[in-house]
Motif scaffolding. Structure first.
Motif, PDB file in Angstrom:
ATOM      1  N   TYR A 204      56.967  73.544 -92.666  1.00 42.00           N
ATOM      2  CA  TYR A 204      56.449  74.597 -91.990  1.00 42.00           C
ATOM      3  C   TYR A 204      55.042  74.320 -91.711  1.00 42.00           C
ATOM      4  CZ  TYR A 204      54.561  75.336 -96.882  1.00 42.00           C
ATOM      5  OH  TYR A 204      54.074  75.226 -98.066  1.00 42.00           O
ATOM      6  N   VAL A 205      54.355  75.217 -90.853  1.00 43.77           N
ATOM      7  CA  VAL A 205      53.038  75.096 -90.268  1.00 43.77           C
ATOM      8  C   VAL A 205      52.241  76.508 -91.151  1.00 43.77           C
ATOM      9  CG1 VAL A 205      51.529  75.075 -88.444  1.00 43.77           C
ATOM     10  CG2 VAL A 205      53.772  73.986 -88.136  1.00 43.77           C
ATOM     11  N   GLU A 206      51.209  75.955 -91.506  1.00 42.80           N
ATOM     12  CA  GLU A 206      50.126  77.349 -92.226  1.00 42.80           C
ATOM     13  C   GLU A 206      48.851  76.788 -92.242  1.00 42.80           C
ATOM     14  OE1 GLU A 206      50.263  78.298 -96.728  1.00 42.80           O
ATOM     15  OE2 GLU A 206      51.948  79.401 -95.802  1.00 42.80           O
ATOM     16  N   ASN A 207      47.960  77.730 -91.848  1.00 42.86           N
ATOM     17  CA  ASN A 207      46.360  77.250 -91.943  1.00 42.86           C
ATOM     18  C   ASN A 207      45.931  75.948 -91.159  1.00 42.86           C
ATOM     19  OD1 ASN A 207      46.200  79.780 -93.274  1.00 42.86           O
ATOM     20  ND2 ASN A 207      46.352  78.964 -95.313  1.00 42.86           N
ATOM     21  N   GLY A 208      46.376  75.734 -90.399  1.00 41.39           N
ATOM     22  CA  GLY A 208      46.020  74.339 -89.366  1.00 41.39           C
ATOM     23  C   GLY A 208      46.557  73.270 -90.162  1.00 41.39           C
TER      24      GLY A 208
ATOM     25  N   LEU B 186      44.499  66.041 -80.018  1.00 39.32           N
ATOM     26  CA  LEU B 186      43.593  64.995 -79.464  1.00 39.32           C
ATOM     27  C   LEU B 186      42.168  65.942 -79.008  1.00 39.32           C
ATOM     28  CD1 LEU B 186      42.853  62.595 -77.699  1.00 39.32           C
ATOM     29  CD2 LEU B 186      44.003  63.662 -75.627  1.00 39.32           C
ATOM     30  N   GLN B 187      42.109  66.995 -78.717  1.00 38.39           N
ATOM     31  CA  GLN B 187      40.862  67.733 -78.588  1.00 38.39           C
ATOM     32  C   GLN B 187      40.071  67.881 -79.870  1.00 38.39           C
ATOM     33  OE1 GLN B 187      39.734  68.995 -75.631  1.00 38.39           O
ATOM     34  NE2 GLN B 187      37.570  68.795 -77.193  1.00 38.39           N
ATOM     35  N   ASP B 188      40.571  67.973 -81.197  1.00 37.25           N
ATOM     36  CA  ASP B 188      40.308  67.820 -82.364  1.00 37.25           C
ATOM     37  C   ASP B 188      39.606  66.393 -82.732  1.00 37.25           C
ATOM     38  OD1 ASP B 188      40.992  70.440 -83.072  1.00 37.25           O
ATOM     39  OD2 ASP B 188      42.807  69.773 -84.037  1.00 37.25           O
TER      40      ASP B 188
ATOM     41  N   GLU C  90      53.604  67.429 -99.512  1.00 39.19           N
ATOM     42  CA  GLU C  90      52.974  66.582 -98.159  1.00 39.19           C
ATOM     43  C   GLU C  90      52.480  67.737 -97.366  1.00 39.19           C
ATOM     44  OE1 GLU C  90      55.448  64.088 -96.152  1.00 39.19           O
ATOM     45  OE2 GLU C  90      56.206  63.065 -97.739  1.00 39.19           O
ATOM     46  N   LYS C  91      51.009  67.387 -97.095  1.00 42.05           N
ATOM     47  CA  LYS C  91      50.003  68.310 -96.289  1.00 42.05           C
ATOM     48  C   LYS C  91      49.165  67.342 -95.546  1.00 42.05           C
ATOM     49  CE  LYS C  91      46.413  71.545 -96.997  1.00 42.05           C
ATOM     50  NZ  LYS C  91      45.587  72.241 -98.218  1.00 42.05           N
ATOM     51  N   VAL C  92      49.279  67.570 -94.259  1.00 41.11           N
ATOM     52  CA  VAL C  92      48.296  66.859 -93.376  1.00 41.11           C
ATOM     53  C   VAL C  92      47.828  67.921 -92.359  1.00 41.11           C
ATOM     54  CG1 VAL C  92      50.311  66.377 -91.481  1.00 41.11           C
ATOM     55  CG2 VAL C  92      48.304  64.809 -91.621  1.00 41.11           C
TER      56      VAL C  92
ATOM     57  N   PHE D 196      42.761  65.196 -96.285  1.00 43.61           N
ATOM     58  CA  PHE D 196      41.802  65.587 -97.474  1.00 43.61           C
ATOM     59  C   PHE D 196      41.800  67.098 -97.371  1.00 43.61           C
ATOM     60  CE2 PHE D 196      40.376  61.516 -95.332  1.00 43.61           C
ATOM     61  CZ  PHE D 196      40.011  60.843 -96.542  1.00 43.61           C
ATOM     62  N   GLU D 197      41.478  67.670 -98.520  1.00 44.11           N
ATOM     63  CA  GLU D 197      41.304  68.884 -98.597  1.00 44.11           C
ATOM     64  C   GLU D 197      40.104  69.416 -98.092  1.00 44.11           C
ATOM     65  OE1 GLU D 197      43.252  71.161-100.448  1.00 44.11           O
ATOM     66  OE2 GLU D 197      44.617  69.394-100.612  1.00 44.11           O
ATOM     67  N   ASN D 198      39.032  68.818 -97.911  1.00 43.67           N
ATOM     68  CA  ASN D 198      37.826  69.156 -97.207  1.00 43.67           C
ATOM     69  C   ASN D 198      37.928  68.526 -95.617  1.00 43.67           C
ATOM     70  OD1 ASN D 198      35.425  69.629 -96.204  1.00 43.67           O
ATOM     71  ND2 ASN D 198      34.393  69.048 -97.986  1.00 43.67           N
ATOM     72  N   ASP D 199      38.023  69.534 -94.666  1.00 42.69           N
ATOM     73  CA  ASP D 199      38.121  68.992 -93.217  1.00 42.69           C
ATOM     74  C   ASP D 199      36.923  67.911 -93.018  1.00 42.69           C
ATOM     75  OD1 ASP D 199      40.497  70.232 -93.027  1.00 42.69           O
ATOM     76  OD2 ASP D 199      39.799  71.870 -91.737  1.00 42.69           O
TER      77      ASP D 199
END
Length: 254
Positions: free
Chosen positions: A185-189, A215-217, A208-210, A130-133
């Motif tokens: 790549y990894v960007e903004n979490g 686990l802590q999250d 694709e974006k995930v 989701f775009e909104n966490d």
């Protein structure tokens, strides 16, 4: 980033649609990921249902079921199964396998079900798009509220630590004569996968974006939702989870 993920898509000149709107509805999504290990998935279902000790004809929800391959197998194991997915095309395809104890419906995982289930499975990294966490927490609450009194839920997510450590930045994968050029790549979490290819003289680009949820999250969200995390596994044989080595992050909760 694991191949089972269901990504967002973008094309030049168009308003950017939400993650669920087109990429995995295209034939190219299924071409790129056609080499998935079905036997491994079946072993996982066997181990999971045995561990949960589900009663005969238990009501099982396969949430984000895609074309229904896991829902179909769960039904073959003797369970009353509902497969749900936001993709109308996938549900249309899955519904060809419907019977008295196997059904499919279009459904947004952020919305709870009126009926209650003995088990809810969200498998193969079908979470965190989701775009909104805040929608991730909303989804967890919806899953919990759809469980029966004695029901269990399972989220099978990638192990973010292992994925990021082993990230392949550039790759070309040729399937059915199509060269898929993949950048990771990894960007903004978030973990991104850019996919470019050409077919029949037309160029395509998908993203694709995930959310890179640890686990802590998940524990923090579950604490906020009043959800009980009962057990954690690190692979499809249900071995112990190890932060830096495990292939998967498999969580059992209620």
């Amino acid at each position: 980033m694991s191949s089972e993920q269901k990504p967002t898509t973008s094309n030049p000149g168009e308003t950017k649609p939400a993650w669920f709107s087109s990429w995995f509805d295209t034939p190219y999504y299924h071409i790129l990921y056609k080499e998935r290990n079905y036997r491994e998935a079946q072993v996982f279902m066997d181990n999971l249902t045995h561990y949960l000790n589900l009663p005969e004809k238990a009501k099982v929800l396969d949430l984000a079921c895609g074309k229904g391959r896991h829902a179909i197998y769960l039904n073959q194991l003797g369970f009353d199964v509902l497969g749900a997915d936001l993709s109308e095309n996938s549900i249309l395809e899955a519904s060809k396998n419907s019977n008295e104890s196997l059904h499919f419906k279009v459904h947004d995982m952020r919305e709870p079900f009126e009926e209650k289930f003995d088990a809810i499975f969200n498998l193969f990294t079908s979470f965190g798009y989701f775009e909104n966490d805040d929608d991730n927490l909303t989804t967890l609450k919806a899953i919990q509220s759809s469980l029966s009194e004695y029901g269990f839920a399972v989220i099978d997510f990638m192990n973010v630590h292992q994925v990021i450590n082993g990230l392949v930045p550039d790759e070309v994968k040729t399937v059915d004569g199509i060269d898929f050029h993949i950048k990771r790549y990894v960007e903004n979490g978030h973990i991104f996968k850019e996919i470019d290819f050409e077919d029949q003289g037309q160029k395509f680009h998908f993203t694709e974006k995930v959310k890179a949820l640890t686990l802590q999250d998940f524990q923090d969200m579950m604490d906020e939702a009043g959800i009980y995390l009962l057990d954690i596994f690190g692979d499809y044989k249900l071995k112990k989870f190890h932060k830096n080595e495990s292939e998967r992050l498999i969580m059992i909760f209620k």
